[in-house]
Motif scaffolding. Sequence first.
Motif, PDB file in Angstrom:
ATOM      1  N   THR A 188       0.837  -1.205   0.000  1.00  0.00           N
ATOM      2  CA  THR A 188       0.000   0.000   0.000  1.00  0.00           C
ATOM      3  C   THR A 188       0.875   1.258   0.000  1.00  0.00           C
ATOM      4  N   ASP A 197       1.747   4.918   1.541  1.00  0.00           N
ATOM      5  CA  ASP A 197       1.564   5.642   2.806  1.00  0.00           C
ATOM      6  C   ASP A 197       1.901   7.131   2.706  1.00  0.00           C
ATOM      7  N   GLN A 255      -2.509   0.420  -4.790  1.00  0.00           N
ATOM      8  CA  GLN A 255      -1.941  -0.823  -4.258  1.00  0.00           C
ATOM      9  C   GLN A 255      -1.236  -1.569  -5.387  1.00  0.00           C
ATOM     10  N   THR A 286      -4.792   5.415  -2.072  1.00  0.00           N
ATOM     11  CA  THR A 286      -5.566   4.214  -2.412  1.00  0.00           C
ATOM     12  C   THR A 286      -4.858   3.282  -3.389  1.00  0.00           C
TER      13      THR A 286
END
Length: 751
Positions: free
Chosen positions: A475, A477, A500, A498
Amino acid sequence: MTALAFGFATPLLLLGLLATVIPFILHLLSSVKAQEVFFPTLRFLKRSMEKTARRRRIQNWLLLLLRAGLLALLAFAVSEPLTKTAGSWFSGQRYAAVVILDNSMSMAAMSGSSSRFSQARDQAASLLSGENMPTMAALITTNGGWVSPEMTAELEPLREQITRSNIGAGAAAILRPVQDALDMLEKQTLPRRAIYIFSDLQVLSFEQMVLAQDLARAKDVHLLVVNTGSGSVDNVGITDLEVIGQRVVNSLLEFKVTLTNSSAIDKTVDVGLRVGGQAVGAKISKSLARSGEAGSSATLTFRHRFTSSGPASGEIYIEQGDQLAQDNVRRFCLRIGGRVKVLVVRGYSDPADSPSMDPAMALLAALDPYAGAGDAPPWPIQASVIEADNFASTSLAGMDAVYFCEMPAFSADQAKAVAGFVQEGRTACFFLGPNCNANNYNEILLDGIKDEGGLLPARIGEPTGEVSLEADAFTVDWVDVSHDYFKGLMQEMADYLTMQVHRYYKLTATPTPGQTLIRLAGGDPLAVTKRFGRGRVLMFASTCSPRWGSIYVAPVFLPMVHRASLLARVSQRGDDMFLAGSPAIIWPEGLPNTDPLNIQVTLPLDAPNPGAVVSVPVRRTTEGAMARFEQTTALGVYKWKLIADRPLDDTPAGQFVVNGDGRESNLASYTAEAFTAAMQRAPRNLQNVHVAANLDAVNEAASLAAEGHNWWDFAAIFAILFLVLEALVANRGKAKVEEAIPDHLNPKMAA
């Protein structure tokens, strides 16, 4: 230090000082020695009386001096003693003066039936032609126009220059002209020197002077201010205009304007947008609080979409009139480019795969979602796709940006073409994927390009991660939301985070590292960028197809790619909008390789000589050909065209606008009392400061100050004190004499 001269208003009355000898004459007349008669019975008192007599002689001399001093002070008081500053301002005497004429934009404000500037100009001209005109003079205008190289006794050219002076729409800092004036006056041998300032005492212009710490050398110079800005203020101005968005055809632009009310009352104004001389959209009505209160300033936003490319001009305007018409309009001049052309290079496509797995299709959806639609709305980006095998240097012709989607490898010629494309000011973006040869990228695009540490913003390592339903995704950050690619795209930080990925290439820094834009939770970069030449390189460590993750479905992906493409336009050097007094930089494009070249600039309608043509040379720089135009004192639209030694098929031409300094819209000014007091306080300590509404009044104030201070009242007070002191000494002496007589011989005690 300032020297003081001492004198008397009625020196003839100083003859009264002769009265100081009267106490001594009376003393001598009353000191006749009497005949001595010896009485044996009094011989025992002789020693005591001699001692008392010696004390009385001392007291008598003190009384004589006090009485003489009293008469001297009375004569001194009635003669009216005066102190004057050396070099005081006397009518008809020879003096040197520097005239500072404030021609900033605030001086265009109307005061009665004429402007502040016209009143100041007339007053300045009369100074150089009246009875009290200076012996030597110089002229300084605050906003261009004229600065005398030195003092001169020839006043007629200065009067003519004052008459020809006009408003320069920039801000004025009075301190700098005052310092220049002091430099000139220091060279003068005339005993009396002055600086005349014809201005409106605007806080913006005089604030630096009020706070100045280094005006000690002005102590012996008279500072006379003719204030043409007194009276009530009625003004709402447009103090700033910001154009937000990409200057591309069919792209929505926002015009954000700031309004400021400097009036003493609340105001309501109607504000509108005009493009090409035509009103666009509805006006906005806005109420503003009076100056100095919350709500005296406000921001409004207008929106417009330009449907054709080329130069575009317009203005934001206030419908209601007020004292300062110049700040009721703020103009803009934009270069609206045609649709941004983007090339997508498809590096890998398996015919057996679904089209949704094709990374090029994901990019096309972001770049040109209406491609192929018959009734498509206007769109600013035009995208095209070619296969990796067909990519060549000619493929980049006419393009603004290129996106490589899982390009397997590059040849040296391809790498050289991409590097040259970016160096010229365009954008190249790389999406790495399953079929990319990392070693080839590093060897050809990084180590093989010697300029600026290589083309790539990072070195590509081995891929990491698992692509399976059971594998955990990596993910995001952190996203650099301050970067132009991301700024303002999302309202919430969570919407940026959002993305990934299941698999990506490890990216490591190079000796000239790029800037990380997107970072994974483990600390590895997902997207890195760097400047290369005049352009930019962007690289993603993973693909934009579903093979390795879900980058393409993240809410931030589509607007980010759209933004990056719009920012790729090579011709975007900023808008053709400049502030008055600052140089206008002209960037003509498509110039022939001939020298010399010149730009001819036609001055706007508001210029003192509207329609006049000024020629400036074209200089070739590392960023391209440019011309620097300095004469931007007038507000309005300036038009320019290229002039070459030989005829050109397509002569470059354009325009730019000049707006006033928004700070000049605030007409708040110092009162005469506040300015004078500030000049007289430490560390300035300037006592020869006079402010009035016209030249006659300020000269009269200086003349009255030159009459000096009358000290007769203080002299009278000292005379009264001497009188009281004389009475005290006389009474004390009398009492002591009586105490010296024996009680049995003292008539008072015997009684």
